[in-house]
Write a protein that holds these residues in place. Structure first.
Motif, PDB file in Angstrom:
ATOM      1  N   VAL A   1     -32.901  42.060  -8.514  1.00  0.00           N
ATOM      2  CA  VAL A   1     -31.480  42.129  -8.505  1.00  0.00           C
ATOM      3  C   VAL A   1     -31.342  43.484  -9.696  1.00  0.00           C
ATOM      4  CG1 VAL A   1     -29.299  41.255  -9.489  1.00  0.00           C
ATOM      5  CG2 VAL A   1     -30.716  40.000  -7.859  1.00  0.00           C
ATOM      6  N   ILE A   2     -32.049  43.260 -10.489  1.00  0.00           N
ATOM      7  CA  ILE A   2     -32.037  44.288 -11.622  1.00  0.00           C
ATOM      8  C   ILE A   2     -32.332  45.552 -11.162  1.00  0.00           C
ATOM      9  CG2 ILE A   2     -32.958  44.965 -13.866  1.00  0.00           C
ATOM     10  CD1 ILE A   2     -32.713  42.025 -14.813  1.00  0.00           C
ATOM     11  N   ASN A   3     -33.586  45.730 -10.211  1.00  0.00           N
ATOM     12  CA  ASN A   3     -34.069  46.929  -9.805  1.00  0.00           C
ATOM     13  C   ASN A   3     -32.946  47.362  -8.748  1.00  0.00           C
ATOM     14  OD1 ASN A   3     -36.476  47.244 -11.243  1.00  0.00           O
ATOM     15  ND2 ASN A   3     -37.610  45.710  -9.916  1.00  0.00           N
ATOM     16  N   GLN A   4     -32.356  46.535  -7.954  1.00  0.00           N
ATOM     17  CA  GLN A   4     -31.316  47.223  -6.763  1.00  0.00           C
ATOM     18  C   GLN A   4     -30.266  47.662  -7.768  1.00  0.00           C
ATOM     19  OE1 GLN A   4     -30.316  43.811  -4.817  1.00  0.00           O
ATOM     20  NE2 GLN A   4     -32.186  44.102  -3.265  1.00  0.00           N
ATOM     21  N   VAL A   5     -29.937  47.197  -8.772  1.00  0.00           N
ATOM     22  CA  VAL A   5     -28.554  47.525  -9.615  1.00  0.00           C
ATOM     23  C   VAL A   5     -29.095  49.094 -10.205  1.00  0.00           C
ATOM     24  CG1 VAL A   5     -27.193  47.340 -11.542  1.00  0.00           C
ATOM     25  CG2 VAL A   5     -27.693  45.464 -10.104  1.00  0.00           C
ATOM     26  N   LYS A   6     -30.225  48.989 -10.868  1.00  0.00           N
ATOM     27  CA  LYS A   6     -30.674  50.237 -11.292  1.00  0.00           C
ATOM     28  C   LYS A   6     -30.994  51.458 -10.372  1.00  0.00           C
ATOM     29  CE  LYS A   6     -34.105  49.788 -14.123  1.00  0.00           C
ATOM     30  NZ  LYS A   6     -35.498  49.422 -14.866  1.00  0.00           N
ATOM     31  N   ASN A   7     -31.318  51.237  -9.108  1.00  0.00           N
ATOM     32  CA  ASN A   7     -31.320  52.099  -8.088  1.00  0.00           C
ATOM     33  C   ASN A   7     -30.395  52.433  -7.779  1.00  0.00           C
ATOM     34  OD1 ASN A   7     -34.257  51.797  -8.042  1.00  0.00           O
ATOM     35  ND2 ASN A   7     -34.568  50.529  -6.490  1.00  0.00           N
ATOM     36  N   ALA A   8     -29.334  51.690  -7.582  1.00  0.00           N
ATOM     37  CA  ALA A   8     -27.863  52.059  -7.114  1.00  0.00           C
ATOM     38  C   ALA A   8     -27.139  52.892  -7.919  1.00  0.00           C
ATOM     39  CB  ALA A   8     -26.972  50.668  -6.998  1.00  0.00           C
ATOM     40  N   SER A   9     -27.516  52.799  -9.430  1.00  0.00           N
ATOM     41  CA  SER A   9     -26.695  53.666 -10.394  1.00  0.00           C
ATOM     42  C   SER A   9     -27.471  54.881 -10.299  1.00  0.00           C
ATOM     43  CB  SER A   9     -26.814  52.706 -11.692  1.00  0.00           C
ATOM     44  OG  SER A   9     -28.223  52.699 -12.196  1.00  0.00           O
ATOM     45  N   ASN A  10     -28.790  54.947 -10.282  1.00  0.00           N
ATOM     46  CA  ASN A  10     -29.524  56.200 -10.042  1.00  0.00           C
ATOM     47  C   ASN A  10     -28.961  57.064  -8.818  1.00  0.00           C
ATOM     48  OD1 ASN A  10     -30.995  55.780 -12.337  1.00  0.00           O
ATOM     49  ND2 ASN A  10     -32.808  54.997 -11.454  1.00  0.00           N
ATOM     50  N   GLU A  11     -28.743  56.573  -7.484  1.00  0.00           N
ATOM     51  CA  GLU A  11     -28.259  56.863  -6.343  1.00  0.00           C
ATOM     52  C   GLU A  11     -27.011  57.514  -6.823  1.00  0.00           C
ATOM     53  OE1 GLU A  11     -28.483  54.343  -3.279  1.00  0.00           O
ATOM     54  OE2 GLU A  11     -30.662  54.235  -3.266  1.00  0.00           O
ATOM     55  N   ILE A  12     -26.182  56.867  -7.650  1.00  0.00           N
ATOM     56  CA  ILE A  12     -24.776  57.274  -7.691  1.00  0.00           C
ATOM     57  C   ILE A  12     -24.669  58.499  -8.631  1.00  0.00           C
ATOM     58  CG2 ILE A  12     -22.793  56.575  -8.989  1.00  0.00           C
ATOM     59  CD1 ILE A  12     -23.052  53.780  -7.978  1.00  0.00           C
ATOM     60  N   LYS A  13     -25.483  58.494  -9.617  1.00  0.00           N
ATOM     61  CA  LYS A  13     -25.705  59.571 -10.531  1.00  0.00           C
ATOM     62  C   LYS A  13     -26.292  60.822  -9.849  1.00  0.00           C
ATOM     63  CE  LYS A  13     -26.884  57.246 -14.552  1.00  0.00           C
ATOM     64  NZ  LYS A  13     -28.487  56.579 -15.631  1.00  0.00           N
ATOM     65  N   THR A  14     -27.215  60.763  -9.008  1.00  0.00           N
ATOM     66  CA  THR A  14     -27.849  61.851  -8.088  1.00  0.00           C
ATOM     67  C   THR A  14     -26.811  62.403  -7.261  1.00  0.00           C
ATOM     68  OG1 THR A  14     -28.811  60.422  -6.478  1.00  0.00           O
ATOM     69  CG2 THR A  14     -30.179  61.116  -8.409  1.00  0.00           C
ATOM     70  N   GLU A  15     -25.932  61.428  -6.520  1.00  0.00           N
ATOM     71  CA  GLU A  15     -24.947  61.887  -5.437  1.00  0.00           C
ATOM     72  C   GLU A  15     -23.813  62.662  -6.502  1.00  0.00           C
ATOM     73  OE1 GLU A  15     -23.662  62.344  -1.783  1.00  0.00           O
ATOM     74  OE2 GLU A  15     -25.552  61.093  -2.459  1.00  0.00           O
ATOM     75  N   ILE A  16     -23.472  62.314  -7.557  1.00  0.00           N
ATOM     76  CA  ILE A  16     -22.393  62.819  -8.423  1.00  0.00           C
ATOM     77  C   ILE A  16     -22.782  64.119  -8.816  1.00  0.00           C
ATOM     78  CG2 ILE A  16     -21.394  63.053 -10.843  1.00  0.00           C
ATOM     79  CD1 ILE A  16     -21.029  59.916 -10.509  1.00  0.00           C
ATOM     80  N   THR A  17     -24.344  64.339  -9.375  1.00  0.00           N
ATOM     81  CA  THR A  17     -24.532  65.914  -9.606  1.00  0.00           C
ATOM     82  C   THR A  17     -24.811  66.589  -8.669  1.00  0.00           C
ATOM     83  OG1 THR A  17     -27.037  64.759  -9.421  1.00  0.00           O
ATOM     84  CG2 THR A  17     -26.005  65.159 -11.742  1.00  0.00           C
ATOM     85  N   LYS A  18     -25.101  66.084  -7.489  1.00  0.00           N
ATOM     86  CA  LYS A  18     -25.127  67.000  -6.121  1.00  0.00           C
ATOM     87  C   LYS A  18     -24.137  67.329  -5.841  1.00  0.00           C
ATOM     88  CE  LYS A  18     -26.714  66.178  -1.241  1.00  0.00           C
ATOM     89  NZ  LYS A  18     -27.099  65.465  -0.232  1.00  0.00           N
ATOM     90  N   ASN A  19     -22.897  66.590  -5.892  1.00  0.00           N
ATOM     91  CA  ASN A  19     -21.486  67.114  -5.497  1.00  0.00           C
ATOM     92  C   ASN A  19     -21.055  68.174  -6.319  1.00  0.00           C
ATOM     93  OD1 ASN A  19     -21.315  65.325  -2.992  1.00  0.00           O
ATOM     94  ND2 ASN A  19     -20.255  63.798  -4.378  1.00  0.00           N
ATOM     95  N   VAL A  20     -21.239  67.964  -7.638  1.00  0.00           N
ATOM     96  CA  VAL A  20     -20.926  68.907  -8.624  1.00  0.00           C
ATOM     97  C   VAL A  20     -21.649  70.224  -8.362  1.00  0.00           C
ATOM     98  CG1 VAL A  20     -21.028  69.565 -11.147  1.00  0.00           C
ATOM     99  CG2 VAL A  20     -20.155  67.215 -10.517  1.00  0.00           C
TER     100      VAL A  20
END
Length: 131
Positions: A46-65
Motif C-alpha cells: 500500500v505504501i509503495n502504491q501511494v508513493k508511485n501514485a504521488s510520483n506519477e502525479i508529480k511527473t504529470e504536473i511537470t509534463k503539463n507545465v
C-alpha cells in the motif's frame, strides 16, 4: 534493524518506545505470528502504491507545465535585454552622456591593485638584481 524502522515513524506520531512494544504485543496476540508478516507485506504494498501514485502525479504536473510553455514564457518575460530595450536604458545613457563604467567601484579596486603591483615591482626590483 526492524525495531528502528518501527520506532522512527512512531516518534513522529508521538508514540513512545513502551507504547510501541505494547501495540506490537496486542497485534501479535490478535492476529498471531503467522499473519503479522503478511500484514506487513500488505502495508508495504500500500505504501509503495501511494508513493508511485504521488510520483506519477508529480511527473504529470511537470509534463503539463513543460508542454504548456509557462516556464518558457516566464523566462522570455524576464529577458534582461528585452527589458532594457523597453525601458530605453541605452537611449538614457546616450542622452545623459555618462560613462557608467567610470563610476564602477570595481574599476577603482582594480586600479588600486594595479598600483600596488607596480609599487611592489619597484621595491623588489633592486633586490632581484642583487641576487
Amino acid at each position: 534493524m526492524i525495531s528502528s524502522l518501527y520506532i522512527m515513524p512512531a516518534f513522529i506520531f508521538g508514540i513512545g518506545g513502551g507504547e510501541l512494544v505494547l501495540i506490537l504485543l496486542v497485534v501479535l496476540m490478535l492476529f498471531g505470528s503467522d499473519k503479522v508478516p503478511e500484514m506487513a507485506r500488505g502495508l508495504a504494498r500500500v505504501i509503495n502504491q501511494v508513493k508511485n501514485a504521488s510520483n506519477e502525479i508529480k511527473t504529470e504536473i511537470t509534463k503539463n507545465v513543460d508542454e504548456s510553455g509557462v516556464v518558457k514564457e516566464i523566462k522570455e518575460a524576464v529577458n534582461v535585454d528585452d527589458i532594457k530595450k523597453r525601458i530605453g536604458i541605452d537611449d538614457i545613457k546616450k542622452s545623459v552622456n555618462l560613462d557608467l563604467d567610470q563610476y564602477n567601484p570595481l574599476n577603482d579596486v582594480q586600479q588600486e591593485i594595479d598600483q600596488a603591483k607596480e609599487d611592489i615591482e619597484t621595491m623588489t626590483g633592486p633586490i632581484k638584481r642583487m641576487k
